[in-house]
Write an enzyme that holds these catalytic residues in place. Structure first.
Site, short mmCIF file in Angstrom:
data_model
loop_
_atom_site.label_atom_id
_atom_site.label_comp_id
_atom_site.label_asym_id
_atom_site.label_seq_id
_atom_site.Cartn_x
_atom_site.Cartn_y
_atom_site.Cartn_z
N HIS A 53 0.89 -1.34 0.06
CA HIS A 53 -0.09 0.10 0.01
C HIS A 53 0.89 1.43 0.03
CE1 HIS A 53 -2.22 3.08 2.36
NE2 HIS A 53 -3.01 3.01 1.33
N GLU A 56 1.94 1.86 -3.45
CA GLU A 56 0.85 2.61 -4.23
C GLU A 56 0.84 3.92 -4.29
OE1 GLU A 56 -3.33 3.73 -3.52
OE2 GLU A 56 -3.17 1.56 -2.83
N HIS A 57 1.08 4.38 -3.15
CA HIS A 57 1.21 5.82 -2.82
C HIS A 57 2.25 6.55 -3.39
CE1 HIS A 57 -1.79 7.18 0.81
NE2 HIS A 57 -2.09 5.69 0.46
N GLU A 133 -3.59 8.10 7.24
CA GLU A 133 -4.64 7.26 6.96
C GLU A 133 -5.05 6.10 7.81
OE1 GLU A 133 -5.56 4.71 2.79
OE2 GLU A 133 -3.90 5.89 2.85
#
Length: 429
Positions: A53, A56-57, A133
């Site tokens: 993840h 992905e950022h 997040e």
């Protein structure tokens, strides 16, 4: 309507291993491009949870050819939309743009498959974004905390037991070296599926893909098959209770370890899908009727079965008790519904109702390019073939009452379960 799409998508593979799927849809001059990498949180090295993840950022931080955010600005100037998401088995990036902008989008996507540039300053700043997040998604939401703990208890040995976003203490330690190593290991044409849905034909897409992706070399270290630690045979039911003063509405959830569409024997996964709809799919479901309408013990109740995963999935049951109703009452009522389904054949009219709902969902999904592309991307990255995906509605249609009963009896066994209780600190069970 016999299949998920009226025409079989075209598919071809480049010499470097990139699989391409083309889904023509000529109703509007728009295209959706999705690239799916066959790597997710379950493929992370031990101690590096959240890395998939995190990367992905970082994929939006720019390359040698394009500065940070240039890709995103190009999408917005074209009047398009974009997004990215990470799952346990895949990471996906997509853009929906006017047809004439597809070549530009393809060039950007091919460039960042190998050209990503990472520096400490932008990597560490993005890590702070991910940590925030984590706070918003999990730390500040008691229901999300409970779900995370339940998954960790359900998967004793498999990496599905860790959250996709990662464990906070491990996210805090991620750096650009971790991200770059993960990127170089997994982001390659022979570990990706490019899906183009929209106002195109395969014969025009093939040369475009060859032009932009054809010269990217494959990554030889990528194994032909992903192998993860597997779950031992469940031996005992587990329970998790989360008490938090912020909870305003107590809740009960139960997860069972069950096969996915890929790991199930023939016919088992469609039967589990029908079972989930039958006992927990809406106000006509057995759980809702029993707990909400007849016994008036709960405000809501339902079930779900996420079938798309490379390894074993889970079957989820949930209920929200009315004020003053204890968890023990709710749990007894849930167990009674499950026992009834496991020992008695479902009524034919109920079976037909939920199967019709499933067929309708497959038909209506054809009206959305993104939905279609997601169906194929999620299925292909979790072990299914194009024909498997297209044939899913036929499998659901073939499910009979005896298969549903067998699925309930075999898989909704408490030994295979984790039951979770969400409550305020001052409320006893």
């Amino acid at each position: 309507m016999n299949t998920a799409t009226s025409d079989r998508p075209a598919s071809f593979t480049l010499h470097n291993g990139l699989q391409v799927v083309v889904i023509p849809d000529h109703r509007t001059p728009v295209v959706t491009q999705m690239i799916w990498y066959k790597v997710g949180s379950a493929d992370e090295p031990p101690g590096k949870s959240g890395l998939a993840h995190f990367l992905e950022h970082l994929m939006f931080k720019g390359t040698a050819k394009h500065t940070a955010d240039e890709f995103v600005r190009a999408v917005l100037r074209a009047g398009g939309t974009h997004n990215a998401f990470t799952g346990v088995d895949y990471t996906s990036y997509f853009q929906q743009v006017p047809r004439e902008k597809l070549g530009q989008m393809m060039e950007f996507e091919a460039d960042r498959m190998t050209g990503l540039i990472l520096e400490d300053k932008n990597v560490l700043a993005e890590r702070d974004v991910v940590l925030e997040e984590f706070n918003m998604r999990i730390a500040n939401k008691p229901d999300a905390q409970l779900a995370t703990q339940m998954m960790a208890a359900l998967y004793l040995n498999h990496p599905y037991g860790r959250p996709v976003i990662g464990w906070r203490q491990e996210i805090e330690q991620l750096d650009y070296k971790d991200a770059l190593a993960f990127y170089k290991r997994f982001y390659a044409p022979n570990n990706a599926i490019l899906i183009i849905a929209g106002d195109v034909e395969a014969n025009e897409i093939h040369p475009m893909v060859e032009q932009h992706f054809g010269d990217i070399p494959p990554q030889p270290s990528i194994p032909a098959k992903r192998v993860r630690p597997q779950e031992p045979t469940p031996a005992a039911p587990r329970t998790v209770m989360l008490a938090d003063a912020r909870v305003r509405q107590p809740a009960l959830g139960r997860c069972y370890l069950v096969p996915s569409a890929y790991t199930a024997s023939s016919g088992e996964s469609p039967a589990l899908d029908v079972l989930a709809r039958l006992i927990g799919g809406g106000v006509n479901s057995y759980l809702y009727r029993a707990l909400v309408i007849d016994k008036q013990l709960a405000i809501s109740a339902g079930a779900s079965y996420p079938r798309s995963s490379l390894d074993h999935s889970h079957f989820m049951i949930f209920a929200t008790p009315k004020p003053g109703v204890g968890f023990a009452q709710i749990e007894r009522a849930v167990d009674e519904v499950i026992a009834d389904v496991a020992h008695n054949r479902a009524r034919e009219e109920d079976l037909q109702r939920v199967k019709t709902q499933s067929m309708a969902q497959a038909i209506y999904g054809q009206d959305d390019q993104e939905v279609l592309a997601t169906w194929y991307g999620r299925g292909l990255t979790t072990g299914l073939s194009i024909d498997d995906i297209r044939g899913w509605p036929d499998g659901v249609r073939a499910v009979g009452a005896q298969q549903v009963r067998e699925a309930a009896r075999k898989w909704l066994n408490k030994k295979r379960s984790v039951t979770g209780y969400l409550t305020q600190e001052s409320m006893p069970r």
